[in-house]
Design a protein around this motif. Structure first.
Motif, PDB file in Angstrom:
ATOM      1  N   UNK A 117       0.825  -1.198   0.000  1.00 49.00           N
ATOM      2  CA  UNK A 117       0.000   0.000   0.000  1.00 49.00           C
ATOM      3  C   UNK A 117       0.864   1.256   0.000  1.00 49.00           C
ATOM      4  N   UNK A 118       1.993   1.176   0.707  1.00 49.10           N
ATOM      5  CA  UNK A 118       2.920   2.303   0.719  1.00 49.10           C
ATOM      6  C   UNK A 118       3.500   2.575  -0.655  1.00 49.10           C
ATOM      7  N   UNK A 119       3.827   1.499  -1.372  1.00 43.09           N
ATOM      8  CA  UNK A 119       4.354   1.668  -2.733  1.00 43.09           C
ATOM      9  C   UNK A 119       3.324   2.368  -3.605  1.00 43.09           C
ATOM     10  N   UNK A 120       2.064   1.960  -3.503  1.00 45.73           N
ATOM     11  CA  UNK A 120       1.017   2.602  -4.288  1.00 45.73           C
ATOM     12  C   UNK A 120       0.909   4.089  -3.956  1.00 45.73           C
ATOM     13  N   UNK A 121       0.980   4.417  -2.670  1.00 40.27           N
ATOM     14  CA  UNK A 121       0.952   5.828  -2.276  1.00 40.27           C
ATOM     15  C   UNK A 121       2.171   6.563  -2.826  1.00 40.27           C
ATOM     16  N   UNK A 122       3.323   5.910  -2.766  1.00 39.46           N
ATOM     17  CA  UNK A 122       4.540   6.521  -3.307  1.00 39.46           C
ATOM     18  C   UNK A 122       4.426   6.800  -4.789  1.00 39.46           C
ATOM     19  N   UNK A 123       3.901   5.834  -5.552  1.00 42.67           N
ATOM     20  CA  UNK A 123       3.725   6.048  -6.985  1.00 42.67           C
ATOM     21  C   UNK A 123       2.677   7.125  -7.260  1.00 42.67           C
ATOM     22  N   UNK A 124       1.679   7.229  -6.396  1.00 43.12           N
ATOM     23  CA  UNK A 124       0.694   8.295  -6.534  1.00 43.12           C
ATOM     24  C   UNK A 124       1.374   9.656  -6.367  1.00 43.12           C
ATOM     25  N   UNK A 125       2.231   9.792  -5.355  1.00 41.00           N
ATOM     26  CA  UNK A 125       2.957  11.050  -5.136  1.00 41.00           C
ATOM     27  C   UNK A 125       3.863  11.355  -6.334  1.00 41.00           C
ATOM     28  N   UNK A 126       4.542  10.331  -6.832  1.00 47.39           N
ATOM     29  CA  UNK A 126       5.418  10.533  -7.995  1.00 47.39           C
ATOM     30  C   UNK A 126       4.609  11.035  -9.191  1.00 47.39           C
ATOM     31  N   UNK A 127       3.472  10.377  -9.456  1.00 47.36           N
ATOM     32  CA  UNK A 127       2.692  10.744 -10.643  1.00 47.36           C
ATOM     33  C   UNK A 127       1.955  12.070 -10.480  1.00 47.36           C
ATOM     34  N   UNK A 128       1.582  12.432  -9.258  1.00 49.77           N
ATOM     35  CA  UNK A 128       0.784  13.641  -9.066  1.00 49.77           C
ATOM     36  C   UNK A 128       1.597  14.856  -8.617  1.00 49.77           C
ATOM     37  N   UNK A 129       2.811  14.634  -8.104  1.00 46.50           N
ATOM     38  CA  UNK A 129       3.623  15.753  -7.611  1.00 46.50           C
ATOM     39  C   UNK A 129       4.925  15.877  -8.416  1.00 46.50           C
ATOM     40  N   UNK A 130       5.715  14.801  -8.460  1.00 42.50           N
ATOM     41  CA  UNK A 130       7.041  14.911  -9.071  1.00 42.50           C
ATOM     42  C   UNK A 130       7.006  15.010 -10.598  1.00 42.50           C
ATOM     43  N   UNK A 131       6.246  14.145 -11.252  1.00 42.67           N
ATOM     44  CA  UNK A 131       6.205  14.193 -12.719  1.00 42.67           C
ATOM     45  C   UNK A 131       5.661  15.538 -13.208  1.00 42.67           C
ATOM     46  N   UNK A 132       4.554  16.051 -12.645  1.00 43.77           N
ATOM     47  CA  UNK A 132       4.118  17.389 -13.080  1.00 43.77           C
ATOM     48  C   UNK A 132       5.184  18.466 -12.827  1.00 43.77           C
ATOM     49  N   UNK A 133       5.895  18.377 -11.711  1.00 40.87           N
ATOM     50  CA  UNK A 133       6.973  19.332 -11.420  1.00 40.87           C
ATOM     51  C   UNK A 133       8.072  19.242 -12.474  1.00 40.87           C
ATOM     52  N   UNK A 134       8.507  18.023 -12.769  1.00 39.55           N
ATOM     53  CA  UNK A 134       9.572  17.830 -13.759  1.00 39.55           C
ATOM     54  C   UNK A 134       9.140  18.347 -15.133  1.00 39.55           C
ATOM     55  N   UNK A 135       7.893  18.085 -15.520  1.00 40.26           N
ATOM     56  CA  UNK A 135       7.418  18.534 -16.834  1.00 40.26           C
ATOM     57  C   UNK A 135       7.165  20.037 -16.865  1.00 40.26           C
ATOM     58  N   UNK A 136       6.665  20.589 -15.776  1.00 44.97           N
ATOM     59  CA  UNK A 136       6.421  22.031 -15.716  1.00 44.97           C
ATOM     60  C   UNK A 136       7.736  22.796 -15.869  1.00 44.97           C
ATOM     61  N   UNK A 137       8.798  22.259 -15.302  1.00 42.11           N
ATOM     62  CA  UNK A 137      10.111  22.901 -15.382  1.00 42.11           C
ATOM     63  C   UNK A 137      10.898  22.455 -16.616  1.00 42.11           C
ATOM     64  N   UNK A 138      10.294  21.567 -17.416  1.00 42.69           N
ATOM     65  CA  UNK A 138      10.916  21.064 -18.639  1.00 42.69           C
ATOM     66  C   UNK A 138      12.299  20.463 -18.364  1.00 42.69           C
ATOM     67  N   UNK A 139      12.377  19.641 -17.323  1.00 43.21           N
ATOM     68  CA  UNK A 139      13.649  19.051 -16.924  1.00 43.21           C
ATOM     69  C   UNK A 139      13.938  17.787 -17.716  1.00 43.21           C
ATOM     70  N   UNK A 140      15.183  17.564 -18.023  1.00 39.90           N
ATOM     71  CA  UNK A 140      15.632  16.312 -18.628  1.00 39.90           C
ATOM     72  C   UNK A 140      16.444  15.506 -17.618  1.00 39.90           C
ATOM     73  N   UNK A 141      16.761  16.135 -16.504  1.00 42.45           N
ATOM     74  CA  UNK A 141      17.494  15.470 -15.426  1.00 42.45           C
ATOM     75  C   UNK A 141      16.951  15.974 -14.103  1.00 42.45           C
ATOM     76  N   UNK A 142      16.736  15.071 -13.173  1.00 38.80           N
ATOM     77  CA  UNK A 142      16.239  15.505 -11.866  1.00 38.80           C
ATOM     78  C   UNK A 142      17.300  16.293 -11.120  1.00 38.80           C
ATOM     79  N   UNK A 143      18.554  16.145 -11.518  1.00 44.25           N
ATOM     80  CA  UNK A 143      19.632  16.867 -10.848  1.00 44.25           C
ATOM     81  C   UNK A 143      19.637  18.346 -11.231  1.00 44.25           C
ATOM     82  N   UNK A 144      19.036  18.683 -12.357  1.00 40.80           N
ATOM     83  CA  UNK A 144      18.860  20.088 -12.718  1.00 40.80           C
ATOM     84  C   UNK A 144      17.973  20.773 -11.685  1.00 40.80           C
ATOM     85  N   UNK A 145      16.954  20.048 -11.234  1.00 40.84           N
ATOM     86  CA  UNK A 145      16.072  20.600 -10.195  1.00 40.84           C
ATOM     87  C   UNK A 145      16.841  20.780  -8.888  1.00 40.84           C
TER      88      UNK A 145
END
Length: 192
Positions: free
Chosen positions: A1-29
């Motif tokens: 269940x924790x993994x599912x919550x983690x993937x939810x956070x990734x898909x709803x918080x991190x991926x939109x952040x990465x795409x909004x900032x047009x990042x090609x590397x998370x280290x740029x962030x």
């Protein structure tokens, strides 16, 4: 269940952040948010972990190929390693990121099949049928995942939070894992 919550956070918080900032590397962030030292430290740990991980995976593949296929044919281990490297380079060079996605899909398929076959093998070795195996597992103290004692190390909330943070850290904040998502054509595809 924790993994599912983690993937939810990734898909709803991190991926939109990465795409909004047009990042090609998370280290740029990391560089943008926390500065050059954070960027360099994150990048250095990424490179170190990838080198060590890739080395172990290469050794494991070469060892298995050597032990079960090539050594009986008289092929030296050094040549087995060279053959393995050439094969990896060829399939990576030929198809690029599609190869990585297909490789991950095949790895997941074989991993899940291995779990099923392992369960069947263990059940057969213990002379348990499917129903008996299910009963033995259900009656085991290790199957109790809904421990409600807050002071217990098995308290279910601790496990859910740990799974969530492990998933976020090892997938959402790992360049190797996120590069597949960052190469998708759209945020929607990356979330999928």
């Amino acid at each position: 269940f924790g993994y599912l919550l983690g993937y939810f956070v990734i898909s709803q918080v991190l991926i939109p952040l990465y795409y909004r900032k047009n990042l090609r590397s998370i280290y740029t962030y990391l560089h943008e948010r926390f500065g050059l030292n954070s960027y360099r430290t994150g990048s250095a740990f990424f490179l170190l972990s990838r080198i060590i991980g890739a080395s172990f995976r290469l050794y494991l593949v070469a060892f298995v190929l050597d032990a079960f296929v090539l050594a009986p044919m008289g092929v030296p281990f050094a040549l087995t390693v060279a053959i393995t490297i050439v094969l990896i380079w060829l399939y990576s060079f030929k198809a690029g990121i599609k190869t990585i996605v297909w490789t991950d899909t095949l790895q997941t398929t074989f991993m899940l099949a291995s779990v099923v076959f392992t369960m069947i093998y263990i059940g057969a070795e213990m002379d348990w049928g499917v129903l008996e195996m299910g009963q033995k597992i259900a009656s085991s103290e290790f199957s109790n995942i809904w421990v409600t004692d807050v002071d217990s190390s098995a308290f279910f909330v601790k496990h859910i939070l740990a799974g969530m943070f492990i998933t976020i850290a090892m997938t959402g904040l790992d360049q190797d894992m996120m590069q597949k998502n960052l190469t998708c054509k759209s945020e929607k595809e990356a979330k999928k």
